[in-house]
Design a protein around this motif. Structure first.
Motif, mmCIF file in Angstrom:
data_model
loop_
_atom_site.group_PDB
_atom_site.id
_atom_site.type_symbol
_atom_site.label_atom_id
_atom_site.label_comp_id
_atom_site.label_asym_id
_atom_site.label_seq_id
_atom_site.Cartn_x
_atom_site.Cartn_y
_atom_site.Cartn_z
ATOM 1 N N THR A 2 0.833 -1.206 0.000
ATOM 2 C CA THR A 2 0.000 0.000 0.000
ATOM 3 C C THR A 2 0.863 1.250 0.000
ATOM 4 O OG1 THR A 2 -1.797 -1.129 1.176
ATOM 5 C CG2 THR A 2 -1.795 1.274 1.236
ATOM 6 N N ASP A 3 1.896 1.265 0.846
ATOM 7 C CA ASP A 3 2.805 2.412 0.880
ATOM 8 C C ASP A 3 3.447 2.639 -0.493
ATOM 9 O OD1 ASP A 3 2.259 2.785 3.537
ATOM 10 O OD2 ASP A 3 4.112 1.872 4.260
ATOM 11 N N TYR A 4 3.861 1.558 -1.123
ATOM 12 C CA TYR A 4 4.498 1.661 -2.440
ATOM 13 C C TYR A 4 3.539 2.254 -3.468
ATOM 14 C CZ TYR A 4 6.532 0.156 -6.895
ATOM 15 O OH TYR A 4 7.021 0.127 -8.173
ATOM 16 N N VAL A 5 2.304 1.781 -3.457
ATOM 17 C CA VAL A 5 1.311 2.279 -4.416
ATOM 18 C C VAL A 5 1.030 3.764 -4.182
ATOM 19 C CG1 VAL A 5 -1.104 2.108 -5.153
ATOM 20 C CG2 VAL A 5 0.264 0.031 -4.823
ATOM 21 N N LEU A 6 0.844 4.155 -2.921
ATOM 22 C CA LEU A 6 0.541 5.552 -2.616
ATOM 23 C C LEU A 6 1.711 6.473 -2.945
ATOM 24 C CD1 LEU A 6 -1.362 5.128 0.779
ATOM 25 C CD2 LEU A 6 -2.333 5.484 -1.498
ATOM 26 N N VAL A 7 2.927 6.034 -2.651
ATOM 27 C CA VAL A 7 4.112 6.828 -2.987
ATOM 28 C C VAL A 7 4.232 6.993 -4.507
ATOM 29 C CG1 VAL A 7 6.633 6.791 -3.026
ATOM 30 C CG2 VAL A 7 5.423 6.350 -0.899
ATOM 31 N N THR A 8 3.967 5.920 -5.238
ATOM 32 C CA THR A 8 4.051 5.993 -6.702
ATOM 33 C C THR A 8 3.020 6.960 -7.262
ATOM 34 O OG1 THR A 8 4.857 3.710 -6.814
ATOM 35 C CG2 THR A 8 3.937 4.655 -8.838
ATOM 36 N N LEU A 9 1.800 6.911 -6.745
ATOM 37 C CA LEU A 9 0.765 7.834 -7.220
ATOM 38 C C LEU A 9 1.132 9.276 -6.914
ATOM 39 C CD1 LEU A 9 -2.440 5.850 -6.207
ATOM 40 C CD2 LEU A 9 -1.610 6.264 -8.537
ATOM 41 N N ARG A 10 1.673 9.502 -5.727
ATOM 42 C CA ARG A 10 2.059 10.864 -5.373
ATOM 43 C C ARG A 10 3.209 11.342 -6.263
ATOM 44 N NH1 ARG A 10 2.383 13.639 0.576
ATOM 45 N NH2 ARG A 10 2.586 15.755 -0.217
ATOM 46 N N GLY A 11 4.132 10.461 -6.562
ATOM 47 C CA GLY A 11 5.226 10.821 -7.450
ATOM 48 C C GLY A 11 4.737 11.166 -8.850
#
Length: 215
Positions: free
Chosen positions: A161-170
């Motif tokens: 989940t953290d990875y997905v959210l960080v990617t979307l924010r990036g």
């Protein structure tokens, strides 16, 4: 019965049309999305709406209250279509990769409103504005977290989940910086390849889970 004097043409021309509050929210939303909460002042808002400051306060209460309305309007109308994307048939890695690609295209579709308005608002200098944005973002991040929890082991769900959210924010951040859609789509595909391994084999959890991030 007393006849009322006929209204003169001059008086008819001088009468202002009633202020459309919903249209005002749309105007403010465009400004806040393009420039951020901190950079948009009352003078700019009222000029864009064609009203005076007392009318803005009477209609919305404050700049912050108006901003909150624009965020909710954006989330309901313009935000990434999470429910639609997350219900498409496919493996978890395929669905989430498609989410990245959809986000890359969504965040670059309008040259004047790049990135996710809610995501970028979370970085506002004004703590109240940032808190409101985080609250609005919670629904989207919770939907992503729930989807991943259904398809990943408990020990992996938070990390993915953290990875997905960080990617979307990036992707949102790079869209705001003006990077072309084609480049972001390719980055989204590369980011998605890591998900194949994440869903294929459990890995130990390390670190705390990130907070809310909008989709």
């Amino acid at each position: 019965m007393t006849n009322r004097p006929k209204e003169t043409k001059k008086a008819a021309r001088q009468r202002r049309p009633a202020f459309d509050r919903e249209q005002g929210v749309e105007v403010a939303q465009a400004l806040f999305h393009a420039r951020g909460y901190d950079a948009v002042g009352i003078a700019e808002l009222t000029q864009a709406m064609g009203i005076v400051p007392p009318s803005l306060y009477a209609a919305y209460g404050s700049k912050l209250a108006l901003f909150e309305r624009t965020l909710h309007s954006y989330a309901a109308t313009y935000a990434l279509p999470l429910e639609q994307v997350l219900t498409v048939p496919g493996s978890p890695s395929e669905v989430l990769t498609n989410l990245f690609v959809t986000a890359a295209r969504h965040y670059t579709r309008d040259p004047e409103r790049r990135g996710c308005m809610v995501t970028e608002a979370m970085r506002a200098d004004d703590p109240q504005a940032a808190a409101i944005a985080s609250s609005v973002a919670a629904k989207g991040s919770d939907a992503i977290r729930a989807y991943i929890a259904e398809h990943a082991s408990p020990g992996d769900a938070d990390r993915i989940t953290d990875y997905v959210l960080v990617t979307l924010r990036g992707l949102s951040s790079y869209a705001c910086l003006g990077h072309p859609q084609e480049k972001l789509v390719e980055c989204a595909k590369v980011a998605g390849r890591a998900l194949d391994a994440e869903f294929a084999s459990p890995q130990p959890v390390s670190g705390a889970s990130l907070g809310n991030e909008p989709a």
